[in-house]
Design a protein around this motif. Structure first.
Motif, PDB file in Angstrom:
ATOM      1  N   ALA A 317       0.758  -1.080  -0.521  1.00 23.06           N
ATOM      2  CA  ALA A 317      -0.517   0.232  -0.306  1.00 23.06           C
ATOM      3  C   ALA A 317       1.103   1.318   0.172  1.00 23.06           C
ATOM      4  N   ILE A 318       2.146   1.205   0.175  1.00 25.23           N
ATOM      5  CA  ILE A 318       2.840   2.260  -0.093  1.00 25.23           C
ATOM      6  C   ILE A 318       3.869   2.766  -0.981  1.00 25.23           C
ATOM      7  N   PHE A 319       4.253   1.424  -2.209  1.00 24.97           N
ATOM      8  CA  PHE A 319       5.335   1.649  -2.796  1.00 24.97           C
ATOM      9  C   PHE A 319       3.998   2.031  -4.433  1.00 24.97           C
ATOM     10  N   GLY A 320       3.166   0.251  -4.113  1.00 28.80           N
ATOM     11  CA  GLY A 320       2.152  -0.109  -5.151  1.00 28.80           C
ATOM     12  C   GLY A 320       1.796   0.745  -5.761  1.00 28.80           C
ATOM     13  N   THR A 321       1.311   0.618  -7.203  1.00 29.90           N
ATOM     14  CA  THR A 321       0.118   2.002  -7.623  1.00 29.90           C
ATOM     15  C   THR A 321      -0.643   1.072  -8.444  1.00 29.90           C
ATOM     16  N   ALA A 322      -2.029   1.750  -8.601  1.00 30.29           N
ATOM     17  CA  ALA A 322      -3.012   1.203  -8.477  1.00 30.29           C
ATOM     18  C   ALA A 322      -3.352  -0.228  -9.750  1.00 30.29           C
ATOM     19  N   LEU A 323      -3.107  -0.394 -10.945  1.00 24.63           N
ATOM     20  CA  LEU A 323      -3.092  -1.451 -11.764  1.00 24.63           C
ATOM     21  C   LEU A 323      -2.565  -2.391 -10.907  1.00 24.63           C
ATOM     22  N   ASN A 324      -0.818  -2.198 -11.201  1.00 29.40           N
ATOM     23  CA  ASN A 324      -0.016  -3.056 -10.412  1.00 29.40           C
ATOM     24  C   ASN A 324      -0.491  -3.678  -9.201  1.00 29.40           C
ATOM     25  N   ARG A 325      -1.230  -3.042  -8.495  1.00 33.75           N
ATOM     26  CA  ARG A 325      -2.245  -3.907  -7.239  1.00 33.75           C
ATOM     27  C   ARG A 325      -2.895  -4.692  -7.533  1.00 33.75           C
ATOM     28  N   PHE A 326      -4.063  -3.697  -8.364  1.00 35.61           N
ATOM     29  CA  PHE A 326      -5.238  -4.496  -8.343  1.00 35.61           C
ATOM     30  C   PHE A 326      -4.765  -5.911  -8.687  1.00 35.61           C
ATOM     31  N   CYS A 327      -3.292  -6.200 -10.119  1.00 28.82           N
ATOM     32  CA  CYS A 327      -3.419  -7.314 -10.401  1.00 28.82           C
ATOM     33  C   CYS A 327      -2.916  -8.952  -9.653  1.00 28.82           C
ATOM     34  N   VAL A 328      -2.157  -8.272  -8.870  1.00 27.50           N
ATOM     35  CA  VAL A 328      -1.809  -8.477  -7.370  1.00 27.50           C
ATOM     36  C   VAL A 328      -2.737  -9.167  -6.635  1.00 27.50           C
ATOM     37  N   GLN A 329      -3.711  -8.870  -6.434  1.00 24.73           N
ATOM     38  CA  GLN A 329      -4.973  -8.547  -5.410  1.00 24.73           C
ATOM     39  C   GLN A 329      -5.915  -9.843  -6.131  1.00 24.73           C
ATOM     40  N   ALA A 330      -6.100  -9.556  -7.578  1.00 20.70           N
ATOM     41  CA  ALA A 330      -6.779 -10.690  -8.197  1.00 20.70           C
ATOM     42  C   ALA A 330      -6.211 -12.111  -7.927  1.00 20.70           C
ATOM     43  N   ALA A 331      -4.924 -12.033  -8.169  1.00 21.10           N
ATOM     44  CA  ALA A 331      -3.729 -13.208  -8.379  1.00 21.10           C
ATOM     45  C   ALA A 331      -3.738 -14.420  -6.996  1.00 21.10           C
ATOM     46  N   VAL A 332      -3.933 -13.342  -5.671  1.00 20.31           N
ATOM     47  CA  VAL A 332      -4.147 -13.962  -4.422  1.00 20.31           C
ATOM     48  C   VAL A 332      -5.603 -14.530  -3.526  1.00 20.31           C
ATOM     49  N   GLY A 333      -6.624 -13.393  -4.296  1.00 21.66           N
ATOM     50  CA  GLY A 333      -7.927 -13.525  -3.932  1.00 21.66           C
ATOM     51  C   GLY A 333      -7.851 -12.538  -2.744  1.00 21.66           C
ATOM     52  N   HIS A 334      -7.207 -11.614  -2.975  1.00 20.76           N
ATOM     53  CA  HIS A 334      -8.245 -10.515  -2.088  1.00 20.76           C
ATOM     54  C   HIS A 334      -8.580  -9.374  -3.062  1.00 20.76           C
ATOM     55  N   PRO A 335     -10.165  -8.786  -2.421  1.00 19.95           N
ATOM     56  CA  PRO A 335     -11.164  -7.842  -3.311  1.00 19.95           C
ATOM     57  C   PRO A 335     -10.081  -6.698  -3.187  1.00 19.95           C
ATOM     58  N   LEU A 336     -10.837  -6.307  -4.470  1.00 21.64           N
ATOM     59  CA  LEU A 336      -9.783  -4.821  -5.275  1.00 21.64           C
ATOM     60  C   LEU A 336      -9.523  -3.757  -4.274  1.00 21.64           C
ATOM     61  N   THR A 337      -8.980  -3.008  -3.832  1.00 17.83           N
ATOM     62  CA  THR A 337      -9.128  -2.141  -2.909  1.00 17.83           C
ATOM     63  C   THR A 337      -9.602  -0.521  -3.375  1.00 17.83           C
TER      64      THR A 337
END
Ligand code: NAD
Ligand code: USQ
Length: 477
Positions: A317-337
């Motif tokens: 949440a500090i260095f990750g940016t929106a789209l990159n974060r959403f892709c990782v969240q989708a990969a691990v089954g975390h709801p997109l923030t």
């Protein structure tokens, strides 16, 4: 709770044996960097970043430098015979800088990287890690040389240390410098007073030093500086590329476009832009400010050549940016923030376009005294649109992707007009990689490949714009 180390001081390499007086060209032994602190009361401890990991033997994917898809030679548009051959990349160990250094080297430029590795230190301090495993800078450069025969020189040090910076200029004699070397996270700059001060000190003084070094040692050198689209904020009118022509009380002038940055980080970029504009006028420096949007993706032609060349991929949440974060969240089954209403609109671009834009800026230099501003993004998206795109792409891959609305930790408009110009780089020859379904599929596949490395505790935001305070903060590990 892990005690976080504050960075409220200037970070300098221990100068006892002046390691920076010679480039660390393909150094064969692990190189130890001491990062010190001038303020004894600051909790920043002296920390040694030593490459202690055994070198892994990776198999090569390609054995030679590759040509990129946009190989057409670029012409100098300014009519100025100045052509850069030797390029110094400040911040060349970071996300954009590493990909750019390799790209320029591959394109035939002589390249040197200047970096104090402070970004790796932040990760240690905050308990963060890249999704992708990243090699030490020394191993990265060895691998590049082994694969392509091309050398990239390395200077490890802090550009806020003018003595160090001056030596790099005198020793390398660059024709162009690409300046990525800043603390670039908005949330990091909003953790507490010490990080806010560090961010502005590091970024503004570093850039000021670069300007003085060009004036003193290399006045023809073209400064290519990474700015940010966030300098403009979200005004209720179209955003131009750097300047706007205004008629007021019957008189007309072309003026710098108004700046409305919304974090201490974004504000540091505004201050940089003003300092650069002033020195172009006063000293005749030639400069290009690349107001870049949010970068996504991780693979470029060069970093894909070998696992040891892989780039960092921040998802926290500090260095990750929106789209990159959403892709990782989708990969691990975390709801997109999605923060707040999700109507926040920004300019985005693929990292392959970042490296090409810098190449175009270098090949078409600004004239002496000219302060050019290019808006460096290829498409605009609302955050909620990105979440929808990732959801659809994830479903195609059999992932169950959900979205959550997170109370917005930032102070920003969540629904607004946004229409930015971005024609100058296209006019110079940029052919954008747009965010197609197939690109999103491959980005998602990439994140799925590394999902076991994800620390899900780093996903939810913990830094609040409203709660930023004086006391040095700890952040949950
Ligand atoms: P990064 O944190 O991955 O890389 C920055 C690099 O600069 C790091 O390797 C760090 O060690 C180095 N550095 C920082 N301060 C330094 C100093 N004083 N002396 C020497 N080295 C120093 O960041 P990034 O994502 O690659 O961003 C690079 C630049 O591009 C930044 O200026 C940022 O503002 C700009 N930018 C990034 C994005 C993005 O989405 N990543 C978007 C727009 C603009
Ligand atoms: N956002 C979410 N959910 C998330 C992360 C972000 O909704 O999980 C929202 C934010 O609230 C913001 C937007 O997405 O409205 C962009 O946030 P970000 O974290 O992707 O990008 P930002 O903080 O603006 O910073 C990044 C880089 C910075 C660069 C900037 C370009 O870290 O270095 O300058 O992008 S720009 O945004 O154009 O100013």
């Amino acid at each position: 709770m892990a005690q976080l180390l504050s960075s409220s001081c200037s970070l300098t390499i221990s100068s006892r044996n002046k390691p920076y007086l010679k480039p660390l060209n393909q150094c064969s032994t692990p190189f130890s960097v001491m990062v010190g602190c001038n303020n004894s009361r600051s909790p920043l401890r002296r920390l040694s970043l030593r490459d202690q990991k055994p070198r892994k033997s990776f198999s090569a994917v390609h054995a030679a430098a590759v040509s990129t898809s946009q190989d057409t030679p670029v012409q100098t548009s300014s009519g100025d015979p100045f052509k850069a051959k030797r390029v110094m990349v400040f911040g060349g160990d970071g996300y954009c800088g590493w990909a750019t250094a390799l790209h320029l080297s591959n394109k035939g430029y002589e390249v040197a990287i200047v970096d104090n590795l402070v970004r790796r230190l932040f990760d240690h301090q905050l308990g963060l890690d890249s999704l992708t495993p990243i090699s030490s800078i020394q191993n990265r450069l060895h691998r590049w040389k082994a694969l392509t025969g091309k050398s990239i020189e390395l200077y490890i040090g802090d550009i806020c240390d003018f003595e160090f910076l001056a030596e790099t200029f005198k020793s390398y004699e660059p024709d162009a410098v690409v300046h990525f070397a800043e603390q670039r996270s908005a949330p990091y700059s909003m953790i507490d007073r010490s990080r806010a001060v560090y961010t502005q000190q590091n970024n503004v003084i570093g850039t000021l030093n670069v300007l003085f070094a060009i004036k003193e040692y290399r006045e023809q050198c073209h400064l290519v500086k990474l700015g940010t689209m966030g300098e403009y904020g979200t005004p209720n009118i179209d955003i131009e590329e750097g300047y706007i022509t205004i008629t007021h009380n019957g008189r007309t002038d072309t003026l710098p476009y108004p700046k409305q940055a919304s974090s201490f980080y974004h504000l540091s970029k505004v201050h940089d832009s003003h300092n650069i504009a002033f020195t172009c006028k006063a000293w005749g420096i030639r400069a290009t400010d690349l107001n870049q949007g949010v970068v996504y993706g991780v693979i470029t032609d060069e970093t894909a050549m070998h696992e040891e060349l892989y780039n960092r991929f921040d998802y926290d949440a500090i260095f990750g940016t929106a789209l990159n974060r959403f892709c990782v969240q989708a990969a691990v089954g975390h709801p997109l923030t999605v923060y707040g209403k999700g109507g926040q609109t920004r300019g985005f671009l693929d990292i392959r376009d970042t490296v090409r834009c810098v190449e175009l800026a270098i090949a078409n230099p600004a004239n002496p005294g000219e302060f050019r501003v290019f808006n460096q993004f290829t498409e605009q998206f609302k955050v909620s649109e990105l979440a929808n795109l990732v959801t659809k792409a994830g479903e195609k891959l059999g992932l169950d992707v959900k979205t959550m609305s997170v109370p917005n930790p930032r102070v920003e408009l969540e629904e607004h007009y946004y229409n930015c110009k971005n024609t100058k780089l296209i006019d110079l020859g940029l052919k954008p990689h747009f965010l197609s379904d197939s690109l999103l599929d491959s980005l998602l596949n990439f994140t799925v490949q590394y999902k076991d490395r994800v620390d899900t505790k780093q996903i939810m935001p913990g830094v609040s714009w409203r709660k930023v305070g004086v006391k040095t903060k700890t952040v949950p590990a």
